[in-house]
Design a protein around this motif. Structure first.
Motif, PDB file in Angstrom:
ATOM      1  N   ILE A  68       0.436  -1.046  -0.050  1.00 29.47           N
ATOM      2  CA  ILE A  68       0.029   0.107  -0.022  1.00 29.47           C
ATOM      3  C   ILE A  68       0.387   1.271  -0.167  1.00 29.47           C
ATOM      4  N   VAL A  69       0.823   1.961  -1.002  1.00 30.27           N
ATOM      5  CA  VAL A  69       1.732   3.033  -1.195  1.00 30.27           C
ATOM      6  C   VAL A  69       1.371   4.382  -1.167  1.00 30.27           C
ATOM      7  N   TYR A 106      -5.306  17.873  -3.610  1.00 31.12           N
ATOM      8  CA  TYR A 106      -6.548  16.857  -3.383  1.00 31.12           C
ATOM      9  C   TYR A 106      -5.290  15.572  -3.489  1.00 31.12           C
ATOM     10  N   ILE A 107      -6.430  14.071  -2.871  1.00 31.99           N
ATOM     11  CA  ILE A 107      -6.996  13.133  -2.867  1.00 31.99           C
ATOM     12  C   ILE A 107      -6.419  12.165  -3.998  1.00 31.99           C
ATOM     13  N   LEU A 108      -5.863  11.635  -4.458  1.00 29.48           N
ATOM     14  CA  LEU A 108      -5.940  10.632  -5.108  1.00 29.48           C
ATOM     15  C   LEU A 108      -6.441   8.868  -4.695  1.00 29.48           C
ATOM     16  N   SER A 109      -6.822   8.476  -4.983  1.00 29.21           N
ATOM     17  CA  SER A 109      -7.262   6.409  -4.610  1.00 29.21           C
ATOM     18  C   SER A 109      -7.300   5.650  -5.611  1.00 29.21           C
ATOM     19  N   ILE A 110      -6.289   5.009  -5.620  1.00 26.21           N
ATOM     20  CA  ILE A 110      -6.157   3.816  -7.267  1.00 26.21           C
ATOM     21  C   ILE A 110      -5.814   2.751  -5.741  1.00 26.21           C
ATOM     22  N   PRO A 111      -7.325   1.439  -6.338  1.00 27.90           N
ATOM     23  CA  PRO A 111      -7.560   0.533  -5.779  1.00 27.90           C
ATOM     24  C   PRO A 111      -7.286  -0.814  -6.132  1.00 27.90           C
ATOM     25  N   LEU A 124       0.067  -7.942  -7.086  1.00 27.17           N
ATOM     26  CA  LEU A 124       0.432  -8.276  -6.488  1.00 27.17           C
ATOM     27  C   LEU A 124      -0.481  -9.407  -5.008  1.00 27.17           C
ATOM     28  N   ILE A 125       0.020 -10.278  -5.409  1.00 27.37           N
ATOM     29  CA  ILE A 125      -0.420 -11.550  -4.496  1.00 27.37           C
ATOM     30  C   ILE A 125       0.401 -12.319  -3.360  1.00 27.37           C
ATOM     31  N   PRO A 126       0.783 -11.850  -2.499  1.00 30.88           N
ATOM     32  CA  PRO A 126       1.432 -12.827  -1.530  1.00 30.88           C
ATOM     33  C   PRO A 126       1.068 -14.310  -1.599  1.00 30.88           C
ATOM     34  N   ILE A 127       2.573 -15.167  -1.265  1.00 28.97           N
ATOM     35  CA  ILE A 127       2.427 -15.756  -1.725  1.00 28.97           C
ATOM     36  C   ILE A 127       1.906 -16.911  -0.767  1.00 28.97           C
ATOM     37  N   GLU A 128       1.109 -16.556  -0.023  1.00 23.91           N
ATOM     38  CA  GLU A 128       0.736 -17.236   0.755  1.00 23.91           C
ATOM     39  C   GLU A 128      -0.948 -17.747   0.550  1.00 23.91           C
ATOM     40  N   PHE A 129      -0.926 -16.881  -0.387  1.00 21.94           N
ATOM     41  CA  PHE A 129      -2.537 -16.869  -0.153  1.00 21.94           C
ATOM     42  C   PHE A 129      -2.875 -17.269  -2.101  1.00 21.94           C
ATOM     43  N   GLU A 130      -1.820 -17.422  -2.794  1.00 21.59           N
ATOM     44  CA  GLU A 130      -1.619 -18.142  -4.077  1.00 21.59           C
ATOM     45  C   GLU A 130      -2.661 -19.698  -4.333  1.00 21.59           C
ATOM     46  N   LYS A 142      -1.255  -2.057  -4.777  1.00 23.16           N
ATOM     47  CA  LYS A 142      -0.185  -3.309  -5.475  1.00 23.16           C
ATOM     48  C   LYS A 142      -0.705  -4.266  -5.378  1.00 23.16           C
ATOM     49  N   LEU A 143      -1.542  -4.505  -4.501  1.00 21.45           N
ATOM     50  CA  LEU A 143      -2.060  -5.854  -4.498  1.00 21.45           C
ATOM     51  C   LEU A 143      -2.913  -6.414  -5.539  1.00 21.45           C
ATOM     52  N   SER A 144      -3.224  -7.453  -5.950  1.00 18.75           N
ATOM     53  CA  SER A 144      -4.296  -7.466  -7.060  1.00 18.75           C
ATOM     54  C   SER A 144      -5.692  -7.410  -6.194  1.00 18.75           C
TER      55      SER A 144
END
Length: 162
Positions: free
Chosen positions: A21-22, A30-35, A40-46, A78-80
């Motif tokens: 999360i960057v 102003y604020i930009l929300s880019i959801p 990226l997916i942490p390997i533990e959830f693959e 940056k998470l899927s």
């Protein structure tokens, strides 16, 4: 460090957990929300997720390049979005007046062909870990709104998609 799978490049790599999360701050204008631009997916959830090329269809790839992030505050997941959708309500209500996609939980996603994204449901512990990223994203939004309102008396939040 956390090991992740990049769905776009199909590479496995280790990155700092703070890179999922960057938050970038140039000004308080102003604020930009880019959801949804993350891949990226942490390997533990693959093991939980149906991973193939159609999983990229639901991502707003390179959205941060579409918007001017030379000013303002920018929050980027940056998470899927197939791991956790930052644009859904954490608690799903039964408000049928909402569009159907907003009635889904942050975990309830379907691939473009209608297949459910999950091969196996998340355990409660896994959900709690994923929701920590969701909470971090939304906390950054709330802090940015508060800071901008303090400075300007109002805040502009743009929900950015490609």
């Amino acid at each position: 460090m956390i090991e992740v799978l990049d769905l776009l490049s199909e590479e496995r790599k280790e990155i700092g957990e703070n890179k999922l999360i960057v938050f970038e701050k140039k000004t308080n204008d102003y604020i930009l929300s880019i959801p949804h631009s993350g891949t990226l997916i942490p390997i533990e959830f693959e093991k939980n997720i149906n991973i193939d090329k159609q999983i990229l269809v639901g991502s707003d790839l390179f959205t941060e390049k579409v918007y001017n992030i030379n000013s303002g505050m920018c929050i980027i997941s940056k998470l899927s979005p197939y791991l956790v959708d930052m644009n859904r309500f954490k608690q799903v209500g039964k408000d049928k007046s909402l569009p159907k996609h907003l009635q889904q939980s942050p975990f309830n996603r379907f691939l473009p062909k209608g297949e459910h994204i999950l091969k196996q449901e998340y355990s409660q512990e896994e959900k709690e870990k994923i929701l920590m990223y969701y909470d971090q994203y939304h906390l950054l939004i709330q802090k940015s709104i508060s800071e901008t309102k303090r400075q300007h008396g109002f805040a502009l939040l743009f929900d950015c998609h490609s």
